[in-house]
Write a protein that holds these residues in place. Structure first.
Motif, mmCIF file in Angstrom:
data_model
loop_
_atom_site.group_PDB
_atom_site.id
_atom_site.type_symbol
_atom_site.label_atom_id
_atom_site.label_comp_id
_atom_site.label_asym_id
_atom_site.label_seq_id
_atom_site.Cartn_x
_atom_site.Cartn_y
_atom_site.Cartn_z
ATOM 1 N N PHE A 186 1.085 -1.738 0.067
ATOM 2 C CA PHE A 186 -0.308 0.070 -0.011
ATOM 3 C C PHE A 186 1.107 1.283 0.219
ATOM 4 O O PHE A 186 1.703 1.538 1.731
ATOM 5 C CB PHE A 186 -1.272 0.006 1.026
ATOM 6 C CG PHE A 186 -1.994 -0.657 0.704
ATOM 7 C CD1 PHE A 186 -3.407 -0.515 0.766
ATOM 8 C CD2 PHE A 186 -2.182 -2.166 1.602
ATOM 9 C CE1 PHE A 186 -4.244 -1.645 0.082
ATOM 10 C CE2 PHE A 186 -2.915 -3.073 1.607
ATOM 11 C CZ PHE A 186 -4.484 -3.164 0.711
ATOM 12 N N GLU A 208 1.711 4.896 0.100
ATOM 13 C CA GLU A 208 1.010 6.048 1.313
ATOM 14 C C GLU A 208 0.261 6.764 0.666
ATOM 15 O O GLU A 208 -0.281 7.576 1.484
ATOM 16 C CB GLU A 208 2.540 6.609 1.892
ATOM 17 C CG GLU A 208 2.479 8.061 3.053
ATOM 18 C CD GLU A 208 3.572 9.590 3.387
ATOM 19 O OE1 GLU A 208 3.275 9.568 4.461
ATOM 20 O OE2 GLU A 208 4.472 8.854 2.291
ATOM 21 N N SER A 209 0.122 6.856 -0.415
ATOM 22 C CA SER A 209 -0.932 8.139 -1.068
ATOM 23 C C SER A 209 -2.865 7.546 -0.705
ATOM 24 O O SER A 209 -2.962 7.999 -0.859
ATOM 25 C CB SER A 209 -0.391 7.811 -2.627
ATOM 26 O OG SER A 209 -0.696 6.799 -3.103
ATOM 27 N N LYS A 217 -3.265 6.364 2.074
ATOM 28 C CA LYS A 217 -3.711 6.902 3.113
ATOM 29 C C LYS A 217 -5.098 7.372 2.871
ATOM 30 O O LYS A 217 -5.649 7.497 3.625
ATOM 31 C CB LYS A 217 -2.736 7.055 3.755
ATOM 32 C CG LYS A 217 -2.265 8.145 3.648
ATOM 33 C CD LYS A 217 -1.469 8.664 4.525
ATOM 34 C CE LYS A 217 -0.651 9.758 4.346
ATOM 35 N NZ LYS A 217 0.624 10.129 4.958
ATOM 36 N N ASP A 218 -4.994 8.335 2.423
ATOM 37 C CA ASP A 218 -6.183 9.141 1.289
ATOM 38 C C ASP A 218 -7.813 8.624 1.048
ATOM 39 O O ASP A 218 -8.616 8.981 1.112
ATOM 40 C CB ASP A 218 -5.680 10.477 0.860
ATOM 41 C CG ASP A 218 -4.771 10.779 2.110
ATOM 42 O OD1 ASP A 218 -4.736 11.466 2.607
ATOM 43 O OD2 ASP A 218 -3.565 11.724 0.942
ATOM 44 N N ARG A 270 -10.439 6.687 1.075
ATOM 45 C CA ARG A 270 -11.709 5.664 1.578
ATOM 46 C C ARG A 270 -12.908 4.620 1.006
ATOM 47 O O ARG A 270 -13.414 4.651 -0.321
ATOM 48 C CB ARG A 270 -12.676 6.633 2.213
ATOM 49 C CG ARG A 270 -12.211 7.687 2.515
ATOM 50 C CD ARG A 270 -11.399 7.143 4.394
ATOM 51 N NE ARG A 270 -10.737 8.247 5.086
ATOM 52 C CZ ARG A 270 -9.481 8.599 4.876
ATOM 53 N NH1 ARG A 270 -8.431 7.492 4.277
ATOM 54 N NH2 ARG A 270 -9.227 8.984 5.124
ATOM 55 N N HIS A 324 2.438 -1.743 4.441
ATOM 56 C CA HIS A 324 1.857 -0.972 4.831
ATOM 57 C C HIS A 324 0.507 -0.854 4.540
ATOM 58 O O HIS A 324 -0.192 -0.431 4.419
ATOM 59 C CB HIS A 324 2.271 0.798 3.697
ATOM 60 C CG HIS A 324 4.233 0.381 3.882
ATOM 61 N ND1 HIS A 324 4.505 1.018 4.654
ATOM 62 C CD2 HIS A 324 5.233 0.182 2.736
ATOM 63 C CE1 HIS A 324 6.268 1.346 4.807
ATOM 64 N NE2 HIS A 324 6.116 0.559 3.613
ATOM 65 N N ASP A 372 -1.257 -0.013 7.216
ATOM 66 C CA ASP A 372 -1.648 0.250 7.947
ATOM 67 C C ASP A 372 -1.975 2.018 7.404
ATOM 68 O O ASP A 372 -3.508 2.573 7.440
ATOM 69 C CB ASP A 372 -0.758 1.191 8.841
ATOM 70 C CG ASP A 372 0.481 1.719 8.102
ATOM 71 O OD1 ASP A 372 0.861 0.787 7.806
ATOM 72 O OD2 ASP A 372 1.405 2.540 9.093
ATOM 73 N N TYR A 373 -1.889 2.125 5.367
ATOM 74 C CA TYR A 373 -2.535 3.086 5.301
ATOM 75 C C TYR A 373 -4.226 1.895 4.460
ATOM 76 O O TYR A 373 -4.192 3.763 3.159
ATOM 77 C CB TYR A 373 -1.320 2.768 3.458
ATOM 78 C CG TYR A 373 0.229 3.539 3.920
ATOM 79 C CD1 TYR A 373 0.272 4.829 4.989
ATOM 80 C CD2 TYR A 373 1.544 3.398 3.368
ATOM 81 C CE1 TYR A 373 0.967 5.172 5.183
ATOM 82 C CE2 TYR A 373 2.509 4.109 3.457
ATOM 83 C CZ TYR A 373 3.138 4.907 4.517
ATOM 84 O OH TYR A 373 3.680 5.184 5.234
ATOM 85 N N LEU A 374 -4.444 1.465 5.122
ATOM 86 C CA LEU A 374 -5.772 0.757 4.241
ATOM 87 C C LEU A 374 -7.044 1.721 5.183
ATOM 88 O O LEU A 374 -6.616 1.231 6.256
ATOM 89 C CB LEU A 374 -5.743 -0.510 3.958
ATOM 90 C CG LEU A 374 -6.933 -1.022 3.567
ATOM 91 C CD1 LEU A 374 -8.147 -0.108 2.115
ATOM 92 C CD2 LEU A 374 -7.428 -2.690 4.142
ATOM 93 N N ASN A 375 -7.159 2.389 4.551
ATOM 94 C CA ASN A 375 -8.451 2.519 5.469
ATOM 95 C C ASN A 375 -10.055 2.672 5.578
ATOM 96 O O ASN A 375 -10.048 2.711 4.679
ATOM 97 C CB ASN A 375 -8.208 4.724 5.664
ATOM 98 C CG ASN A 375 -9.327 5.029 6.627
ATOM 99 O OD1 ASN A 375 -10.021 4.940 6.857
ATOM 100 N ND2 ASN A 375 -8.876 6.488 7.419
#
Length: 136
Positions: free
Chosen positions: A83, A85-86, A88-89, A91, A110, A112-115
Motif C-alpha cells: 500500500f 503512502e498515497s 492513506k487518503d 476511502r 503498509h 496501515d495505509y488502508l483506511n
C-alpha cells in the motif's frame, strides 16, 4: 457620464473577479477529483502496489469492489502487496474479494495505509490466500 463609466468599470471588475474566482475553484476541485484508486503489478518482482493519486497508467487496474488483478494466472503468482503512502487518503467502500486467489501472497506492506472506515463489505477479501492469517 463619468459616474456611469465608473459604475460600468466596477461592474465589469466585479464580474471579472468572480469569473476568475470560479475558474480557480473549479481547478482546485478538479485536482481533488482526479485522484483514483488503482493497482500496478511489477511482473519482475511479482509485487502489486496500490495507489491513490493522479498517476494512473494504461496498464494499471482501477480498484473497485472486485479482485484487484484481472488475470487469474498472474493473481496466483503475486507474492507481495504494497500500500503506497498515497493510499492513506483513499476511502474505499468495499474490499470485496480484493486478494481473491492470491495463492502466492506471502507479504503485505503498509497495511496501515488502508483506511477501512467507510468499508461495508470485506467478503472474500482473503479467500484462497493460504497464508492470510500470517500476513496481518
Amino acid at each position: 457620464m463619468i459616474k456611469k463609466m465608473t459604475q460600468y468599470l466596477l461592474q465589469r471588475r466585479c464580474a471579472l473577479s468572480l469569473l476568475l474566482m470560479l475558474m480557480l475553484l473549479q481547478s482546485a476541485m478538479a485536482q481533488t477529483q482526479d485522484r483514483r484508486m488503482y493497482a500496478r503489478l511489477d511482473r519482475e518482482t511479482q509485487t502489486l502496489t496500490l495507489y491513490y493519486d493522479k498517476n494512473e497508467q494504461a496498464s494499471d487496474i482501477a480498484i473497485y469492489d472486485t479482485p484487484l488483478w484481472t488475470y487469474y494466472v498472474e493473481r496466483k503468482a503475486i507474492q507481495t502487496v504494497v500500500f503506497d503512502e498515497s493510499f492513506k487518503d483513499a476511502r474505499p467502500k468495499s474490499c470485496n474479494a480484493w486478494f481473491f486467489c492470491f495463492e502466492g501472497l506471502t507479504r503485505i506492506e503498509h497495511l496501515d495505509y488502508l483506511n477501512t472506515s467507510e468499508v461495508d463489505n470485506m467478503r472474500l477479501m482473503f479467500s484462497k490466500v493460504p497464508t492470510w492469517k500470517h500476513l496481518i
